[in-house]
Design an enzyme around this catalytic site. Structure first.
Site, PDB file in Angstrom:
ATOM      1  N   GLU A 150       0.802  -1.236   0.000  1.00  0.00           N
ATOM      2  CA  GLU A 150       0.000   0.000   0.000  1.00  0.00           C
ATOM      3  C   GLU A 150       0.831   1.281   0.000  1.00  0.00           C
ATOM      4  OE1 GLU A 150      -2.826  -0.433   3.198  1.00  0.00           O
ATOM      5  OE2 GLU A 150      -3.674  -2.252   2.342  1.00  0.00           O
ATOM      6  N   ASN A 193       1.948  -5.220  -3.104  1.00  0.00           N
ATOM      7  CA  ASN A 193       0.564  -5.552  -2.771  1.00  0.00           C
ATOM      8  C   ASN A 193      -0.229  -4.277  -2.489  1.00  0.00           C
ATOM      9  OD1 ASN A 193      -1.317  -7.790  -2.039  1.00  0.00           O
ATOM     10  ND2 ASN A 193      -1.241  -6.896   0.011  1.00  0.00           N
ATOM     11  N   HIS A 229     -10.471  -6.271  -2.461  1.00  0.00           N
ATOM     12  CA  HIS A 229     -11.554  -5.968  -1.511  1.00  0.00           C
ATOM     13  C   HIS A 229     -12.684  -5.316  -2.301  1.00  0.00           C
ATOM     14  CE1 HIS A 229      -9.234  -7.143   1.947  1.00  0.00           C
ATOM     15  NE2 HIS A 229      -8.255  -6.328   1.617  1.00  0.00           N
ATOM     16  N   GLU A 259      -6.275 -10.718  -1.169  1.00  0.00           N
ATOM     17  CA  GLU A 259      -7.090 -10.448   0.028  1.00  0.00           C
ATOM     18  C   GLU A 259      -8.570 -10.394  -0.345  1.00  0.00           C
ATOM     19  OE1 GLU A 259      -5.659  -7.082   2.294  1.00  0.00           O
ATOM     20  OE2 GLU A 259      -3.563  -7.538   1.870  1.00  0.00           O
ATOM     21  N   ASP A 261     -12.315 -10.368  -0.719  1.00  0.00           N
ATOM     22  CA  ASP A 261     -13.607 -10.508  -0.037  1.00  0.00           C
ATOM     23  C   ASP A 261     -14.594  -9.592  -0.750  1.00  0.00           C
ATOM     24  OD1 ASP A 261     -12.655  -8.072   1.046  1.00  0.00           O
ATOM     25  OD2 ASP A 261     -12.420  -8.882   3.068  1.00  0.00           O
TER      26      ASP A 261
END
Ligand SMILES: *[C@@H]1O[C@H](CO)[C@@H](O)[C@H](O)[C@H]1NC(C)=O
Length: 396
Positions: A150, A193, A229, A259, A261
């Protein structure tokens, strides 16, 4: 013909019973893994951990917090590997691989680092010491490391404010971190990432520029982690996701959803749309051979970081939701007869070096200079070329 129960038990014990599950289907489709984030608290929840230990569903783990800077080096030079090691041990016991996460991030940095008042040279030394220790400790045990997490703003520029690394060292911390990780374990895959890079746009372009910058510095980078996400109903089309995956693949790196979801409000969830959206992401990964796998950020709605949401594949009572079968079907047959071997049989990825269009100027957020850069050195109006560090100038 019926097999005797004793024969069936024997086959099962030998792992030869019909293999099926989220991971088994991913492998049959030519991928390395389908995996999940896990934590010590999930491991302490027996009914959840039974699901996590099923290697037909999960071939890979990512530690939620246990390998972050504040967890591993809570005070200077004092390393605490106990919890991270427990997660690696469970993975190894089940034949699951590890994506290790995350070396350098602006968040979950211990206060001795963020409030230490260190100058540039000292902070670089602290960063390198941390990476050498941590990557050295897990050497040979991590399929991949998220080296930098990030580091970009939403507009694709480098995050300086709010990051002790960006504000003290500048963007040069990024290639330095990759070089340090490579020195400590030359065989692990080194990833950048980030979130909101899942579709074409300024942040995704910024991440592509970051990868070019690391390479221009001469440091190795092997993968782009797309956090994934998402929100139910806003995933969009598989072709848009494929276009984005392909843009990273064209830089010569592999890609993974790290990650995943898909949020839906717990007060009014839409599990059918959510299942469709999970299938869309799986379909996109299946179509791009450089997409090596998918990790979900947990697997049960009982343990999710998103408040008031049911974003995962099992419900709060450990029952499979619609998303489970949708993912199986999106991967395709478990026999591997259809899509295996050829990387899923979808879009053929041809890795090619970034080819700056000869003579023309770079677009907004594009690279326009830096040591080793042979691409455009001007920017399309109204943007101008600003040096970020000796290795990277960007059209801003
Ligand atoms: C910190 O030092 C590194 C290495 O010398 C250099 O590349 C970077 O630009 C420096 N950062 C600042 C903000 O001066």
């Amino acid at each position: 013909m019926m097999l005797k129960p004793s024969v069936l038990a024997c086959l099962a014990a030998a792992g030869l019973a019909a293999a099926d599950g989220l991971h088994a289907r991913a492998v049959a489709a030519g991928k390395k893994y389908f995996g999940t984030e896990i934590s010590i608290s999930v491991m302490n929840d027996a009914s959840a951990n039974n699901i996590a230990k099923n290697s037909q569903d999960f071939g890979q783990y990512t530690a939620e917090n246990e390998m972050k800077f504040d967890a591993l080096e809570p005070s200077r030079g004092v390393f605490n590997y106990a919890n991270g090691d427990k997660i690696v041990a469970q993975a190894q016991a089940n034949g699951q691989i590890m994506r290790c996460h995350a070396l350098i991030w602006h968040s979950q940095v211990p206060s001795w680092v963020s409030n230490g008042g260190f100058n540039n040279a000292t902070l670089i030394s602290i960063m390198r010491t941390h990476i050498a220790n941590v990557v050295g400790h897990y050497k040979g045990k991590c399929y991949a490391w998220d080296v930098v997490n990030e580091a970009l703003n939403e507009d694709g520029s480098y995050r300086n404010s709010g990051s002790i690394w960006g504000s003290t060292i500048g963007p040069a911390f990024i290639p330095m971190a990759f070089a340090a990780a490579a020195a400590a374990d030359p065989s692990t895959k080194l990833y950048y990432n980030d979130y909101n890079c899942d579709k074409p746009g300024s942040k995704s372009t910024g991440a592509q520029n970051l990868i070019r910058m690391v390479k221009a510095y001469g440091a190795p980078i092997h993968g782009m982690g797309l956090q994934g996400h998402f929100t139910t109903g806003q995933v969009g089309s598989a072709s848009t996701l494929v276009q984005n995956l392909q843009a990273f693949a064209n830089l010569g790196v592999e890609v993974a959803y790290t990650e995943l979801d898909i949020a839906t409000p717990s007060s009014n969830p839409n599990f059918n749309q959510q299942a469709t959206d999970y299938a869309t992401v799986v379909s996109a990964c299946k179509q791009v051979s450089a997409c090596v796998g998918i990790t979900t950020w947990g697997f049960t709605d009982k343990h999710t970081w998103i408040r008031n949401s049911y974003p995962l594949i099992w419900d709060t009572n450990m029952q499979k939701k619609a998303a489970y079968n949708a993912i199986l079907n999106a991967w395709g047959s478990s026999s591997g007869g259809g899509g295996g071997g050829g990387g899923g049989g979808g879009v053929t990825t041809t890795a090619r070096p970034p080819t700056p269009t000869g003579g023309s100027c770079a677009a907004q957020w594009g690279q326009c200079g830096g040591s080793g850069w042979s691409g455009p050195t001007c920017c399309v109006a109204p943007f101008s070329c600003k040096a970020q560090n000796p290795y990277y100038s960007q059209c801003l």
